[in-house]
Design a protein around this motif. Sequence first.
Motif, mmCIF file in Angstrom:
data_model
loop_
_atom_site.group_PDB
_atom_site.id
_atom_site.type_symbol
_atom_site.label_atom_id
_atom_site.label_comp_id
_atom_site.label_asym_id
_atom_site.label_seq_id
_atom_site.Cartn_x
_atom_site.Cartn_y
_atom_site.Cartn_z
ATOM 1 N N PRO A 70 45.975 43.896 40.889
ATOM 2 C CA PRO A 70 45.072 44.043 42.033
ATOM 3 C C PRO A 70 45.235 42.921 43.070
ATOM 4 O O PRO A 70 45.313 43.194 44.271
ATOM 5 C CB PRO A 70 43.676 44.004 41.398
ATOM 6 C CG PRO A 70 43.890 44.407 39.979
ATOM 7 C CD PRO A 70 45.240 43.893 39.611
ATOM 8 N N LEU A 306 48.528 51.712 32.616
ATOM 9 C CA LEU A 306 48.278 50.273 32.462
ATOM 10 C C LEU A 306 47.245 50.015 31.368
ATOM 11 O O LEU A 306 47.290 48.993 30.676
ATOM 12 C CB LEU A 306 47.805 49.696 33.799
ATOM 13 C CG LEU A 306 47.596 48.189 33.886
ATOM 14 C CD1 LEU A 306 48.905 47.446 33.631
ATOM 15 C CD2 LEU A 306 47.039 47.802 35.252
ATOM 16 N N ALA A 307 46.320 50.961 31.205
ATOM 17 C CA ALA A 307 45.258 50.768 30.213
ATOM 18 C C ALA A 307 45.768 50.941 28.779
ATOM 19 O O ALA A 307 45.104 50.541 27.834
ATOM 20 C CB ALA A 307 44.117 51.748 30.479
ATOM 21 N N LEU B 8 41.783 49.961 43.017
ATOM 22 C CA LEU B 8 41.743 48.546 42.628
ATOM 23 C C LEU B 8 40.817 48.329 41.429
ATOM 24 O O LEU B 8 41.140 47.573 40.520
ATOM 25 C CB LEU B 8 41.315 47.680 43.815
ATOM 26 C CG LEU B 8 42.396 47.480 44.891
ATOM 27 C CD1 LEU B 8 41.827 46.771 46.113
ATOM 28 C CD2 LEU B 8 43.589 46.705 44.333
ATOM 29 N N ARG B 10 40.055 50.473 39.085
ATOM 30 C CA ARG B 10 40.690 51.004 37.877
ATOM 31 C C ARG B 10 41.783 50.082 37.363
ATOM 32 O O ARG B 10 41.915 49.857 36.154
ATOM 33 C CB ARG B 10 41.296 52.375 38.169
ATOM 34 C CG ARG B 10 40.272 53.459 38.158
ATOM 35 C CD ARG B 10 40.813 54.714 38.769
ATOM 36 N NE ARG B 10 39.875 55.785 38.543
ATOM 37 C CZ ARG B 10 39.788 56.460 37.413
ATOM 38 N NH1 ARG B 10 40.616 56.209 36.424
ATOM 39 N NH2 ARG B 10 38.894 57.406 37.269
ATOM 40 N N LEU B 11 42.568 49.542 38.279
ATOM 41 C CA LEU B 11 43.636 48.637 37.856
ATOM 42 C C LEU B 11 43.040 47.361 37.263
ATOM 43 O O LEU B 11 43.547 46.802 36.294
ATOM 44 C CB LEU B 11 44.545 48.294 39.039
ATOM 45 C CG LEU B 11 45.396 49.450 39.574
ATOM 46 C CD1 LEU B 11 46.117 49.048 40.849
ATOM 47 C CD2 LEU B 11 46.420 49.901 38.523
ATOM 48 N N ARG B 12 41.936 46.912 37.858
ATOM 49 C CA ARG B 12 41.284 45.697 37.358
ATOM 50 C C ARG B 12 40.775 45.927 35.934
ATOM 51 O O ARG B 12 40.921 45.071 35.065
ATOM 52 C CB ARG B 12 40.134 45.332 38.300
ATOM 53 C CG ARG B 12 39.906 43.847 38.407
ATOM 54 C CD ARG B 12 39.083 43.495 39.651
ATOM 55 N NE ARG B 12 39.928 43.154 40.780
ATOM 56 C CZ ARG B 12 39.761 43.617 42.017
ATOM 57 N NH1 ARG B 12 38.794 44.479 42.277
ATOM 58 N NH2 ARG B 12 40.571 43.234 42.970
ATOM 59 N N ALA B 14 41.934 48.037 33.794
ATOM 60 C CA ALA B 14 42.980 48.436 32.844
ATOM 61 C C ALA B 14 43.906 47.302 32.427
ATOM 62 O O ALA B 14 44.479 47.326 31.350
ATOM 63 C CB ALA B 14 43.830 49.545 33.472
ATOM 64 N N ARG B 15 44.051 46.300 33.258
ATOM 65 C CA ARG B 15 45.127 45.343 33.021
ATOM 66 C C ARG B 15 44.800 44.390 31.869
ATOM 67 O O ARG B 15 43.661 44.153 31.517
ATOM 68 C CB ARG B 15 45.353 44.522 34.265
ATOM 69 C CG ARG B 15 44.103 43.680 34.502
ATOM 70 C CD ARG B 15 44.307 42.654 35.498
ATOM 71 N NE ARG B 15 43.029 42.196 36.009
ATOM 72 C CZ ARG B 15 42.943 41.342 36.977
ATOM 73 N NH1 ARG B 15 44.032 40.926 37.553
ATOM 74 N NH2 ARG B 15 41.775 40.933 37.379
ATOM 75 N N ALA B 16 45.883 43.793 31.362
ATOM 76 C CA ALA B 16 45.738 42.704 30.402
ATOM 77 C C ALA B 16 45.597 41.441 31.235
ATOM 78 O O ALA B 16 46.431 41.152 32.079
ATOM 79 C CB ALA B 16 46.973 42.621 29.536
ATOM 80 N N THR B 18 45.878 38.380 30.415
ATOM 81 C CA THR B 18 46.559 37.168 29.968
ATOM 82 C C THR B 18 47.716 36.795 30.894
ATOM 83 O O THR B 18 48.553 37.632 31.203
ATOM 84 C CB THR B 18 47.122 37.360 28.549
ATOM 85 O OG1 THR B 18 47.553 38.726 28.449
ATOM 86 C CG2 THR B 18 46.068 37.086 27.502
ATOM 87 N N PRO B 19 47.787 35.532 31.316
ATOM 88 C CA PRO B 19 48.870 35.126 32.208
ATOM 89 C C PRO B 19 50.217 35.184 31.491
ATOM 90 O O PRO B 19 50.284 34.992 30.276
ATOM 91 C CB PRO B 19 48.530 33.673 32.576
ATOM 92 C CG PRO B 19 47.267 33.327 31.880
ATOM 93 C CD PRO B 19 46.886 34.436 30.967
#
Lengths: 504, 208
Positions: A70, A306-307, B8, B10-12, B14-16, B18-19
């Motif tokens: 994002p 992605l999920a 945005l 949804r992506l937020r 869904a993501r992992a 961890t850096p």
Amino acid sequence: MTGTGRISAAVPFPTAARRQLADPQLRANLRRATRTIRNRRSQAVDEVTDWEALRATGAAIKDDVLSRLPELLEEFETRATAAGAHVHWARDAAEACAVVTGLVRATGTDEVVKVKSMATQEIGLNEALAEAGISAVETDLAELIVQLADDTPSHILVPAIHYNRRQIRDILTAGMPAVDASRLTDEPAALAEAARRHLRERFLSARVAVSGANFAVADTGSLVVVESEGNGRMCLTLPDTLISVVGVEKIVPTFADLEVFLQLLPRSATGERMNPYTSIWTGVHPGDGPRNVHIVLLDNGRSDTLADEVGRQALRCIRCSACLNVCPVYEQVGGHAYGSTYPGPIGAILSPLMTGPDSGANRTLPYASTLCGACYDACPVRIDIPQVLVHLRQVGVDARRDRPSLERVALRAASNLIRDRRRYAMALRAARRGAAPLRLLAGSRGTARRLPWPLSAWTTSRDAPLPARQTFREWWAVRAADESAQVAGNPVAGDATHEPEEPR
Amino acid sequence: MTARADVLARLRAARAGTPVAVPRAYDRRGEVVDRVSVLAERVRDYQAGVQRTGPAGLPEILGRLLPEGRTVIMPAGVPEQWVTGCQARLRWDSDANPLSVAELAADGVSVLTGCTVAVALTGTLILDGGPDQGRRLLTLLPDHHVCVVRAEQIVGGLPAALARLPDPTRPLTLISGPSATSDIELDRVDGVHGPRRLDVVIVDDDHG
Ligand code: SF4
């Protein structure tokens, strides 16, 4: 967001595969083409001493992108907008098509020229434009061939890989009225020349172009198109309006990161040190190229992908098609069997991830593989495709736990049998007796090609081994008895009277 | 909710979070012993013409590549000294007097440009629209492109080349050989839409 558009198989993979396997010409074309490109790729890759380090970096950059997508998208949007581009967003295929159609309509034109792009294939843009009375002209040679043949692409990079030169000649002469059929040979150079002439006028008169992008650079707001023929450059510079449809996963964080992907992509794709042309543009460049630049950022199932913790690595994909070219299944059945814009090993994971793994015939795609792992070795961004295939099979089975399944009944019966030694031995003897007539039919092969229902579910795609004439336990018992007899008498070294049967 | 906010969000979700540490163990410097020869060899591999010369020999070579009867189009920043040996018809393209698409696409037209950096290992020329390179159409519509590369513009590998670009947000074109397609039985055929002939002239002060 669940993906829609042309990413759903209409029929189960085994049905579609059987149809394709019946076409010997198709298989000959595919065999020839994939072999050529495999050899070229391995030569191009072997020449690079730091290839494995590049792969590791490519995979890590993409993982980094996925962990902060994002923020990077917002950065890209800010930069591109500052450079004069208009950025749009689309949740799914229908929304993306509506955005593009609206933009084209606003220009008042009814024809657009197109650069080959997976994203616009995926959303079914040409069909949506046609419904709005706008014709889309594909300008990549292979895409043009496929379009003139009223067919669909069968390969990510070479959409017409399933046609040979003679077939292509016939398609071009039928589809391009200006071509003199009696004069056109099937020499690739002559065919390319015919396409050049056919498209020149279209390029020079087009007012709107539609493209995809191979990469979108967050820290500059730039888009990148990698190509060979120059049709991409024509579309990116001649028309007044340029609309690029870009999947959200195409982001790379910095311009310098291109130094990795522009090394990985061409060698993996066409097996060249570098493709003939790469264009990189950032918004509007006054006096050079289009004055109206639009970018449509597309989700269409990518957030769902992605999920999925195991499946998300599929979003690293740079669409090089190396995994298709090394896949023994793809080489036999071709791209159409996968029923989606994304064929081959990557398609077998990406399509179900985007639509939801239990969606219609896409649930059969994770089985379209032998799990040999060749795709993983070839992938420039180290996507562990076999791992994701197994994961999706698991998800598919879990989703149907509550429904009756023949396989589950059979396995439960088997587990009951093998838990008890006596029951197991009896069952083996029964199987041997039952298989005796089959053994006569099978001859020396020792395998059955076709079994009656319900076992036919197994033999439609593989041979079934027949039970051995003697079980290991029986062989061992005889051998042990013999040995004690020999110890008692005169031991003979290397006695081979009781060689076990060849394992089946 | 707008599509933007929705995607945005949804992506937020869904993501992992961890850096990820990015290793950079690949070769970023791309040291090459003889950059000029490697570039020449790799450009030739793409079926392009390659000539090497000292500065004094350039006009004569260009005169031969761009003979009488042809029209030579040049961006405004190409030094006049380059074409002192040319018998061809000379046309200059500038912001004030841009040539028309029809003029660029006509038969018998060659385009003469410089480049901003060249990559030896991949045989690639990078154009960024600088004064001796012009707008992108100039090197696209004519069927013949002659590109002059100065030896000091050549770097070993792609990382060094991208790092050298003065401004990456200028319109960039990476050119590796003439236009080509492999779409018919994966046979590389030269020339579809871009220039079907590419000649590269490498100017090297050390060259006799
Ligand atoms: S999965 Fe890997 S090998 Fe297959 S197309 Fe994508 S990047 Fe290429």
